[in-house]
Design an enzyme around this catalytic site. Structure first.
Site, PDB file in Angstrom:
ATOM      1  N   HIS A  49       0.850  -1.192   0.000  1.00 53.61           N
ATOM      2  CA  HIS A  49       0.000   0.000   0.000  1.00 53.61           C
ATOM      3  C   HIS A  49       0.890   1.248   0.000  1.00 53.61           C
ATOM      4  O   HIS A  49       1.986   1.223   0.563  1.00 53.61           O
ATOM      5  CB  HIS A  49      -0.929  -0.006   1.227  1.00 53.61           C
ATOM      6  CG  HIS A  49      -1.985   1.043   1.160  1.00 53.61           C
ATOM      7  ND1 HIS A  49      -1.739   2.353   1.485  1.00 53.61           N
ATOM      8  CD2 HIS A  49      -3.269   0.985   0.762  1.00 53.61           C
ATOM      9  CE1 HIS A  49      -2.847   3.058   1.296  1.00 53.61           C
ATOM     10  NE2 HIS A  49      -3.790   2.253   0.861  1.00 53.61           N
ATOM     11  N   GLU A 106      -3.726   3.000  -6.955  1.00 49.88           N
ATOM     12  CA  GLU A 106      -4.196   4.180  -6.214  1.00 49.88           C
ATOM     13  C   GLU A 106      -3.195   5.325  -6.384  1.00 49.88           C
ATOM     14  O   GLU A 106      -2.072   5.221  -5.885  1.00 49.88           O
ATOM     15  CB  GLU A 106      -4.292   3.874  -4.715  1.00 49.88           C
ATOM     16  CG  GLU A 106      -5.177   2.717  -4.351  1.00 49.88           C
ATOM     17  CD  GLU A 106      -5.446   2.666  -2.846  1.00 49.88           C
ATOM     18  OE1 GLU A 106      -6.608   2.504  -2.489  1.00 49.88           O
ATOM     19  OE2 GLU A 106      -4.507   2.789  -2.038  1.00 49.88           O
TER      20      GLU A 106
HETATM   21  O1  G3P Z   1      -6.562   1.481   0.427  1.00 51.05           O
HETATM   22  C1  G3P Z   1      -7.538   2.398   0.069  1.00 51.05           C
HETATM   23  C2  G3P Z   1      -7.158   3.770   0.375  1.00 51.05           C
HETATM   24  O2  G3P Z   1      -5.814   4.066   0.235  1.00 51.05           O
HETATM   25  C3  G3P Z   1      -8.035   4.783  -0.271  1.00 51.05           C
HETATM   26  O3  G3P Z   1      -8.234   5.743   0.691  1.00 51.05           O
HETATM   27  O4  G3P Z   1      -9.539   7.393   1.894  1.00 51.05           O
HETATM   28  O5  G3P Z   1      -8.978   7.740  -0.502  1.00 51.05           O
HETATM   29  O6  G3P Z   1     -10.644   6.006   0.145  1.00 51.05           O
HETATM   30  P1  G3P Z   1      -9.419   6.798   0.536  1.00 51.05           P
END
Ligand code: G3P
Length: 222
Positions: free
Chosen positions: A93, A141
């Site tokens: 992550h 992400e």
């Molecule tokens: O692992 C999911 C996370 O990093 C996303 O965070 O708060 O943007 O939904 P958020």
């Protein structure tokens, strides 16, 4: 896991640990059952065992260390997660990045122990590279959008498309996306672009009404 999947990362939000984590996991379990969708709880090491015993949905760790049993202080390994019947791991992550040899170790160990590996990538190039390691899922992400209110689907649709192209050119591994996802519209857009699920943290864990937030997100998966 049946796709599309919704992974909820509890992180170390105060509303995602201890008693609150158990409460939230029960809500995930309930909504998953009611709506017939795959919801996965990614929880911290402390809470994982208890949560696993209280809910039916898959429970995964947010991180494990790339070590065998032995003289390692303050670490936990994949075998230990297996011993407590956990279903899988988030690996690499953005908030817990690893070197590639450790990512490989954790993926291979997960395979050996029949656990699901969800490997995170910060962009499409890294996602493509990680596909060679053959995890069960690749989750892209963009770090700058994590925790914010603008979703990856809105801000970087091209990154979703590029990630899917990069991954699929190597292996047919399902691609998930995350960062800033807050509602069903964000989810629908991601799925329309070819994602096979999403990762969400703040949109659920910090929501005033997590059950309502989940139902809204799931609306985008239908
Ligand atoms: O692992 C999911 C996370 O990093 C996303 O965070 O708060 O943007 O939904 P958020």
């Amino acid at each position: 896991w049946k796709t599309p999947v919704l992974i909820v990362n509890f992180k170390l939000y105060k509303s995602g640990v201890g008693e609150k984590a158990l409460e939230l996991a029960r809500i995930l379990d309930k909504v998953s059952k009611e709506r017939g969708v795959s919801i996965i709880a990614a929880v911290n090491t402390f809470d994982a065992y208890r949560i696993k015993n209280e809910v039916k949905i898959p429970v995964i760790l947010q991180h494990a260390d790339a070590v065998e049993f032995g003289a390692h202080t303050g670490r936990i390994n994949v075998e230990l997660a297996r011993e407590y019947n956990l279903d899988g791991l988030l690996i690499n992550h953005s908030e817990r990045m690893l070197k590639i040899s450790d990512i490989d170790f954790l993926i291979q160990k997960s395979k050996d122990l029949n656990m699901v590996s969800v490997v995170c990538a910060n962009n499409s190039r890294v996602a493509g590279a990680l596909a060679f390691l053959e995890p069960d899922f690749i989750a892209m992400e963009p770090p700058e959008l994590i925790g914010g209110n603008v979703s990856v689907s809105t801000a970087k649709p091209e990154a979703i498309v590029e990630t899917i192209e990069a991954v699929k050119s190597v292996r047919n591994i399902p691609v998930l996306v995350g960062a800033g996802i807050k509602n069903g519209k964000d989810v629908r857009k991601a799925i329309e672009l070819g994602a096979e699920g999403v990762l969400v943290a703040s949109g659920v864990v910090k929501a005033k009404d997590p059950e309502m937030a989940l139902n809204d997100l799931i609306g985008g998966m239908m």
